[in-house]
Design a protein around this motif. Structure first.
Motif, short mmCIF file in Angstrom:
data_model
loop_
_atom_site.label_atom_id
_atom_site.label_comp_id
_atom_site.label_asym_id
_atom_site.label_seq_id
_atom_site.Cartn_x
_atom_site.Cartn_y
_atom_site.Cartn_z
N TRP A 112 0.84 -1.19 0.00
CA TRP A 112 0.00 0.00 0.00
C TRP A 112 0.88 1.24 0.00
CZ3 TRP A 112 -5.35 0.57 -0.18
CH2 TRP A 112 -6.08 -0.61 -0.08
N LEU A 113 0.50 2.20 -0.82
CA LEU A 113 1.15 3.50 -0.84
C LEU A 113 0.22 4.50 -0.15
CD1 LEU A 113 3.45 5.36 -1.88
CD2 LEU A 113 2.18 5.53 -4.04
N ILE A 114 0.73 5.19 0.87
CA ILE A 114 -0.06 6.17 1.62
C ILE A 114 0.27 7.57 1.12
CG2 ILE A 114 -0.58 7.12 3.90
CD1 ILE A 114 0.42 4.53 5.15
N VAL A 115 -0.75 8.30 0.67
CA VAL A 115 -0.56 9.65 0.14
C VAL A 115 -1.20 10.65 1.11
CG1 VAL A 115 -1.00 11.19 -1.81
CG2 VAL A 115 -0.59 8.74 -2.20
N PRO A 116 -0.39 11.32 1.92
CA PRO A 116 -0.94 12.24 2.91
C PRO A 116 -1.31 13.59 2.30
CG PRO A 116 1.44 12.28 3.05
CD PRO A 116 1.09 11.27 1.97
N GLY A 117 -1.98 14.40 3.12
CA GLY A 117 -2.37 15.74 2.68
C GLY A 117 -1.59 16.81 3.42
N THR A 151 -6.23 15.90 2.16
CA THR A 151 -6.10 16.46 0.81
C THR A 151 -5.16 15.66 -0.09
OG1 THR A 151 -4.54 18.02 1.83
CG2 THR A 151 -6.74 18.84 1.33
N GLY A 152 -4.64 14.55 0.41
CA GLY A 152 -3.88 13.66 -0.48
C GLY A 152 -4.73 13.18 -1.65
N ALA A 153 -6.05 13.15 -1.45
CA ALA A 153 -6.94 12.75 -2.56
C ALA A 153 -6.83 13.71 -3.74
CB ALA A 153 -8.39 12.68 -2.07
N MET A 154 -6.53 14.99 -3.47
CA MET A 154 -6.39 15.96 -4.56
C MET A 154 -5.21 15.60 -5.46
SD MET A 154 -8.94 17.97 -3.97
CE MET A 154 -8.61 19.25 -5.18
N ALA A 213 -14.95 9.22 -4.34
CA ALA A 213 -13.80 9.58 -3.49
C ALA A 213 -14.21 10.64 -2.48
CB ALA A 213 -12.64 10.09 -4.33
N THR A 214 -13.44 10.71 -1.40
CA THR A 214 -13.65 11.79 -0.44
C THR A 214 -12.31 12.45 -0.12
OG1 THR A 214 -14.84 12.43 1.57
CG2 THR A 214 -13.38 10.51 1.74
N THR A 215 -12.40 13.55 0.58
CA THR A 215 -11.21 14.30 0.99
C THR A 215 -11.60 15.16 2.19
OG1 THR A 215 -9.41 15.75 0.20
CG2 THR A 215 -11.61 16.20 -0.65
N ILE A 243 -8.40 3.59 -1.47
CA ILE A 243 -9.19 4.09 -0.35
C ILE A 243 -8.89 5.57 -0.20
CG2 ILE A 243 -9.55 3.99 2.16
CD1 ILE A 243 -8.80 1.03 2.06
N THR A 244 -9.93 6.40 -0.17
CA THR A 244 -9.72 7.82 0.11
C THR A 244 -10.31 8.11 1.48
OG1 THR A 244 -11.71 8.34 -1.20
CG2 THR A 244 -9.59 8.63 -2.28
N GLY A 245 -9.50 8.72 2.34
CA GLY A 245 -9.92 9.01 3.70
C GLY A 245 -10.37 10.45 3.84
N GLY A 246 -11.12 10.74 4.89
CA GLY A 246 -11.58 12.09 5.17
C GLY A 246 -10.46 12.95 5.74
N GLY A 247 -10.84 14.09 6.30
CA GLY A 247 -9.87 15.11 6.67
C GLY A 247 -9.10 14.83 7.95
N VAL A 248 -7.85 15.19 7.94
CA VAL A 248 -6.96 15.36 9.08
C VAL A 248 -7.04 14.18 10.07
CG1 VAL A 248 -6.02 17.13 10.60
CG2 VAL A 248 -7.53 17.80 8.76
N GLY A 249 -7.67 14.39 11.22
CA GLY A 249 -7.69 13.36 12.25
C GLY A 249 -8.29 12.04 11.79
N LEU A 250 -9.11 12.08 10.75
CA LEU A 250 -9.71 10.84 10.24
C LEU A 250 -8.67 9.93 9.60
CD1 LEU A 250 -13.07 12.22 8.76
CD2 LEU A 250 -12.68 11.18 11.00
N CYS A 251 -7.44 10.42 9.45
CA CYS A 251 -6.38 9.54 8.93
C CYS A 251 -6.19 8.34 9.85
CB CYS A 251 -5.08 10.31 8.75
SG CYS A 251 -4.24 10.84 10.26
#
Lengths: 212, 212
Positions: free
Chosen positions: A66-71, A101-104, A117-119, A155-163
């Motif tokens: 898995w590659l994790i893309v942070p925001g 915002t890694g989803a962007m 997707a979410t962000t 998988i796209t995760g929600g904002g900040v603490g939701l990581c």
């Protein structure tokens, strides 16, 4: 399960909590491991000055599960960085998870086209909503407010603490649900995770949709 | 308000989420800032390999408003490191906040004597309870399971993920309660924080007790 955590200038340091979930997870799931990857090995300066070392550059990054893309505030420059986008496209067969915002960045690489997707959804009054930007700039992406969206290999995760919730979800669904519940307990995050799940829809898609 | 975040080998990376709260907090409270400090400037290797740079060494650390002492598997070596304990004792007049097993290091420096304190409570079956160790090894400390304990110039936070709650509490009580509530919202951590507060007593002491 091996993770690579992408670093670029201006990652928001709190997204490192997702990598922290993997690190703490090793106490219960010893096969978990991680490395950090950036354009070149060496120090990357995150938002507000934290400096974190990349273990490997794009060219030498080993295969991972898995590659994790942070925001973070650096996402907009990252989303226009040809080398970074090329790296993501070259790894398109690797399952990826975006945080905040890694989803962007994934969207800019074209990797979210035809997918839900979410962000990050919540912003200060002075900021643009990344969720609105995702919908406006990427009409081929179905942007949705959610705790996270599971599209199988993406998988796209929600904002900040939701990581934290996003990584717990990934470990629960792909590694071991019971051990992940135990992990949330030793993280003292069980009640928090439950409260977050009750608050935002978790969108789960798989099968045909995941082949999108 | 300026924070120094202590680094030592074997800090658990998820504790960096506390520093991430400060970093995100700048969006609403621009006077917040942070630096990282270790025995010497340069890279420190955290638990499971994440490498983070210390901005300054012990000898050159500027005055700060709060010193953050994180936890992690390296705490037991840190609690026996004379240079690190001397640094903490020399800064005894600086307000400090411990995260997770960071309280064990403050206790080893003698800085929790005569005070109520908490630390990590939840562990795997194979691990010793830091809260039990705190009580056993440091009989002059009143060890208590809690979300956090506020002793005025010293705040001890609970385990792992509660580092986020601890920093939010610190900002709410020492900087700006309304802006911190807004910060929790943009962190998407409001529901999680509320769930944590409902679960564990928050012990607040001040005045005479804080002078303790």
């Amino acid at each position: 399960m091996k993770f690579a955590f992408l670093l670029y200038p201006g990652v928001e340091p709190i997204d490192l909590a997702a990598l922290g979930v993997v690190s703490m997870g090793r106490r219960l799931m010893p096969a978990l491991s991680y490395l950090t990857v950036a354009a070149a090995p060496g120090l990357q300066t995150l938002a507000n000055g934290l400096r974190v070392a990349a273990d490997t550059g794009f060219d030498d990054c080993p295969p991972v599960d898995w590659l994790i893309v942070p925001g973070g505030p650096g996402w907009s420059a990252a989303a226009e960085d040809p080398a970074l986008l090329d790296f993501l496209r070259a790894r398109a067969a690797t399952p990826m998870v975006s945080l905040c915002t890694g989803a962007m960045i994934l969207a800019a690489a074209g990797l979210l086209d035809g997918r839900v997707a979410t962000t990050k959804c919540q912003v200060t009054a002075a900021e643009d909503s990344p969720l609105d930007l995702l919908a406006e700039r990427h009409p081929r992406v179905e942007a949705r407010p959610a705790l996270l969206v599971d599209e199988g290999q993406l998988i796209t995760g929600g904002g900040v603490g939701l990581c934290i919730d996003t990584l717990l979800y990934l470990l629960a669904t792909r590694v071991d649900a019971a051990k992940t519940e135990e992990l949330a307990r030793i993280l003292e995050y069980g009640a928090a995770a439950q409260a977050n799940r009750a608050r935002l829809d978790t969108v789960v898609r798989s099968g045909a949709a995941a082949g999108g």
